[in-house]
Write a protein that holds these residues in place. Structure first.
Motif, PDB file in Angstrom:
ATOM      1  N   ARG A  89       0.823  -1.203   0.000  1.00  0.00           N
ATOM      2  CA  ARG A  89       0.000   0.000   0.000  1.00  0.00           C
ATOM      3  C   ARG A  89       0.860   1.258   0.000  1.00  0.00           C
ATOM      4  O   ARG A  89       1.729   1.417   0.838  1.00  0.00           O
ATOM      5  N   PHE A 119     -16.314   2.562   5.238  1.00  0.00           N
ATOM      6  CA  PHE A 119     -14.954   2.151   5.538  1.00  0.00           C
ATOM      7  C   PHE A 119     -14.611   2.308   7.023  1.00  0.00           C
ATOM      8  O   PHE A 119     -13.699   1.649   7.531  1.00  0.00           O
ATOM      9  N   LEU A 124     -11.081   1.500   8.459  1.00  0.00           N
ATOM     10  CA  LEU A 124     -10.275   2.327   7.573  1.00  0.00           C
ATOM     11  C   LEU A 124     -10.871   3.730   7.595  1.00  0.00           C
ATOM     12  O   LEU A 124     -12.025   3.928   7.205  1.00  0.00           O
ATOM     13  N   TYR A 126     -11.503   7.383   6.413  1.00  0.00           N
ATOM     14  CA  TYR A 126     -11.445   8.399   5.360  1.00  0.00           C
ATOM     15  C   TYR A 126     -11.912   9.723   5.952  1.00  0.00           C
ATOM     16  O   TYR A 126     -12.790   9.758   6.815  1.00  0.00           O
ATOM     17  N   ARG A 179      -6.157   8.968   4.561  1.00  0.00           N
ATOM     18  CA  ARG A 179      -7.035   8.802   3.398  1.00  0.00           C
ATOM     19  C   ARG A 179      -8.003   9.984   3.344  1.00  0.00           C
ATOM     20  O   ARG A 179      -8.747  10.217   4.290  1.00  0.00           O
ATOM     21  N   GLU A 284     -12.757  -0.249  -3.033  1.00  0.00           N
ATOM     22  CA  GLU A 284     -12.364  -1.559  -2.506  1.00  0.00           C
ATOM     23  C   GLU A 284     -11.323  -2.219  -3.400  1.00  0.00           C
ATOM     24  O   GLU A 284     -10.410  -2.886  -2.919  1.00  0.00           O
ATOM     25  N   TYR A 286      -9.129  -0.676  -5.198  1.00  0.00           N
ATOM     26  CA  TYR A 286      -7.868   0.011  -4.930  1.00  0.00           C
ATOM     27  C   TYR A 286      -7.273  -0.491  -3.620  1.00  0.00           C
ATOM     28  O   TYR A 286      -6.073  -0.745  -3.511  1.00  0.00           O
ATOM     29  N   ASP A 287      -8.150  -0.645  -2.613  1.00  0.00           N
ATOM     30  CA  ASP A 287      -7.680  -1.076  -1.310  1.00  0.00           C
ATOM     31  C   ASP A 287      -7.104  -2.484  -1.369  1.00  0.00           C
ATOM     32  O   ASP A 287      -6.128  -2.796  -0.690  1.00  0.00           O
ATOM     33  N   ALA A 290      -4.084  -2.190  -4.386  1.00  0.00           N
ATOM     34  CA  ALA A 290      -3.085  -1.165  -4.040  1.00  0.00           C
ATOM     35  C   ALA A 290      -1.920  -1.212  -5.016  1.00  0.00           C
ATOM     36  O   ALA A 290      -0.773  -1.313  -4.641  1.00  0.00           O
TER      37      ALA A 290
END
Length: 600
Positions: A89, A119, A124, A126, A179, A284, A286-287, A290
């Protein structure tokens, strides 16, 4: 155990391959992150894997992974560390930003709220930053710029970029997260350029979420919202102005990022749930993946100067480029007679040559503030009293030849009676015994040209390429090339090594500020200009030239710019084109070039 999962992940991802390393990890207390790293280091040393570790930057990746784990202080850090090592990441290094764009009323805020809540449940965090909300809050704060912001918002115009970027960066710094969803920014190419120049590599652009909705639907939404929002811009007149602004100024920014492969577009006219399903899917993905940032290949032109063009120096350059991950695309030699006949050096140093021989001091744009700060008098006074001459006229006025002029120039340089006024633009105060003191411009050029055009002279050139994500242009020049004065260059830079090893490398004398061994382009645009000159290339076949053309910069403008003219900067000001682009990486250089071309 979680420690076992951590080790298994390391092993499966080829980050560790030795039993001693695994045993060392298992000997450590689970929560002692610092101890883990020390044990890793010792185990790696015992396994004699240093070369492997350096090649794959393993130490750096482990450190990033641990930072990711301790950021939120989870009860058990090992699964977080393992996941980070598998995904690689990027947001461990710097905060990750998603720009959120779309017409007014496209649903940007609604989707951002969904992102944060969804998230958060996945642990996570943001943070949603609305450029508009930040500006409205500042407008209500009573600050000195509140009235200015109010006038821009009421007229549906875009607030000056300096204000918006400052508010965004302050909010990101205060938040301290990793984020961010930045809603409603950048709104035009000026915003884009301002962001890139101010932020640089401090933040990672993960992507751009674009919500596409027809103007008819947007107007209906905004008028309905205006019944309860209390916002001064939720009225028909302001809405129409905002549409014009979005179509004319924001869409080019979206196209710029689309060209970079960063845009994720959604049909925002659908239901909130349908749009959210697509938004969630992108984030998601991208997460989970990564993927590393898309390489940004930028190319420079480098050459050894005649006094340093030895086999040993060429080998040193090749080795240093290899160590830095710089790829040599092509290389070759050009001899002095060819340089003379084709006037390569005159074109290369056009900005210098023109000031030394072609133009009179009164025809030059001398920044009086820099001149006066150095010499304590106004440039206009010097001109009125006829105390400034170009190099050719200085020789005639003083009754000396070019070598004597150069000797006096060097004495002035060593005595600190010189100032840089711009790219390739220097003024020095000459003081020769028995002669009047005068100012002269770029007097070093005449002597410098002869060094390139002598019958036995030659240069060895390199066309090189490197990834802006891994090596910034400023670092390429500062750390790899080294500053103009080799005596002040870092030890590991080319100019620093030339200064320290000049005899071993076959030089006849120590390098100095004029004969400093190696030249390299100061920006992607200068790299293009130098390839067009020295290699007689064409704009459309050069990678950066093609990008400029595609971005709408005319070929005639590109060629005119290749000699570093004074260009309009806005507000009635002019300045060196090369200075505006110096040390910018390719995206910023491209954006700034487009911005400047619109002022022509």
């Amino acid at each position: 155990s979680s420690a076992g999962l951590f080790l298994a992940t390391l092993h499966s991802s080829r980050l560790i391959t030795t039993v001693p390393l695994a045993l060392a990890c298992l000997q450590v207390e689970v929560g002692a992150v610092g101890t883990i790293l020390r044990q890793l280091s010792r185990a790696m040393s015992r396994a004699s894997t240093q070369a492997y570790l350096q090649k794959h930057a393993i130490s750096s990746r482990i450190e990033q992974a641990v930072n990711a784990a301790i950021k939120d202080l989870p009860e058990d850090p090992f699964p977080v560390i393992a996941k980070h090592l598998l995904t690689g990441r990027p947001e461990c290094d710097v905060p990750c930003v998603w720009f959120v764009l779309g017409g007014p009323g496209a649903g940007k805020g609604t989707q951002c709220a969904r992102v944060i809540e969804y998230f958060r449940q996945k642990h996570l965090r943001y943070t949603h930053l609305s450029a508009g909300d930040l500006l409205r809050a500042e407008r209500s704060s009573g600050s000195p710029q509140a009235e200015l912001i109010e006038s821009y918002i009421k007229e549906g115009k875009i607030v000056p970029v300096e204000i918006t970027v400052k508010l965004l960066l302050n909010a990101i710094e205060i938040d301290g997260g990793k984020r961010f969803l930045v809603d409603g920014f950048p709104r035009n190419t000026n915003n884009l350029s301002g962001w890139q120049q101010t932020v640089g590599s401090k933040l990672n652009i993960a992507g751009v979420l674009v919500y596409e909705v027809s103007e008819a639907v947007l107007e209906e939404r905004l008028l309905e919202r205006g019944k309860t929002s209390g916002r001064s811009d939720d009225n028909v007149e302001a809405i129409k102005k905002r549409f014009v602004t979005f179509n004319g100024e924001t869409k080019p920014v979206i196209e710029y990022y689309r060209h970079q492969g960063l845009v994720h577009a959604f049909d925002g006219a659908r239901s909130v749930e349908e749009v959210w399903a697509d938004t969630k899917s992108v984030l998601e993905a991208y997460d989970a993946k990564a993927a590393p940032p898309t390489p940004i290949k930028q190319s420079a032109f480098v050459f050894t100067k005649p006094h340093a063009n030895t086999t040993e120096v060429q080998q040193l350059i090749t080795e240093r480029f290899g160590e830095a991950g710089i790829t040599v695309l092509s290389e070759g030699d050009i001899d002095g007679p060819t340089i003379d006949a084709k006037q390569y050096i005159d074109q290369h140093y056009y900005a210098i040559a023109s000031k030394a021989t072609l133009l009179k001091p009164s025809q030059l744009n001398v920044p009086n503030d820099k001149f006066k700060e150095k010499f304590g008098e106004d440039w206009s006074t010097v001109l009125e009293q006829n105390r400034a001459y170009n190099a050719i006229d200085a020789c005639a006025h003083l009754g000396i030849d070019t070598e004597q002029l150069f000797a006096s120039w060097k004495e002035a340089t060593n005595g600190g009676r010189i100032v840089k006024l711009g790219g390739g633009f220097y003024v020095a105060l000459l003081e020769m015994e028995g002669k009047p003191s005068i100012y002269t411009l770029n007097a070093f050029f005449m002597s410098m040209r002869s060094k390139f055009t002598a019958p036995t002279a030659s240069i060895h050139y390199y066309v090189v390429e490197f990834d802006a994500n891994k090596l910034k242009w400023a670092d390429f020049r500062g750390s790899i090339l080294g500053p103009t004065d080799p005596a002040k260059a870092p030890e590991g830079s080319l100019r620093g090594m030339l200064h320290a090893q000049w005899e071993k490398l076959g030089l006849q004398a120590p390098p100095n500020t004029t004969d400093n061994g190696v030249h390299a382009s100061a920006s992607p645009f200068e790299g293009l200009a130098e390839r067009l000159n020295w290699l007689q290339g064409s704009v459309d076949k050069d990678p950066f030239g093609a990008q400029l053309l595609e971005a709408g910069v005319p070929e005639a403008t590109i060629r005119n710019w290749s000699v570093d003219p004074q260009v309009p900067l806005g507000g009635g000001k002019k300045g060196s084109l090369f200075d505006q682009l110096e040390d910018t990486d390719l995206p910023q250089c491209l954006a700034k070039a487009v911005e400047l071309s619109k002022l022509e």
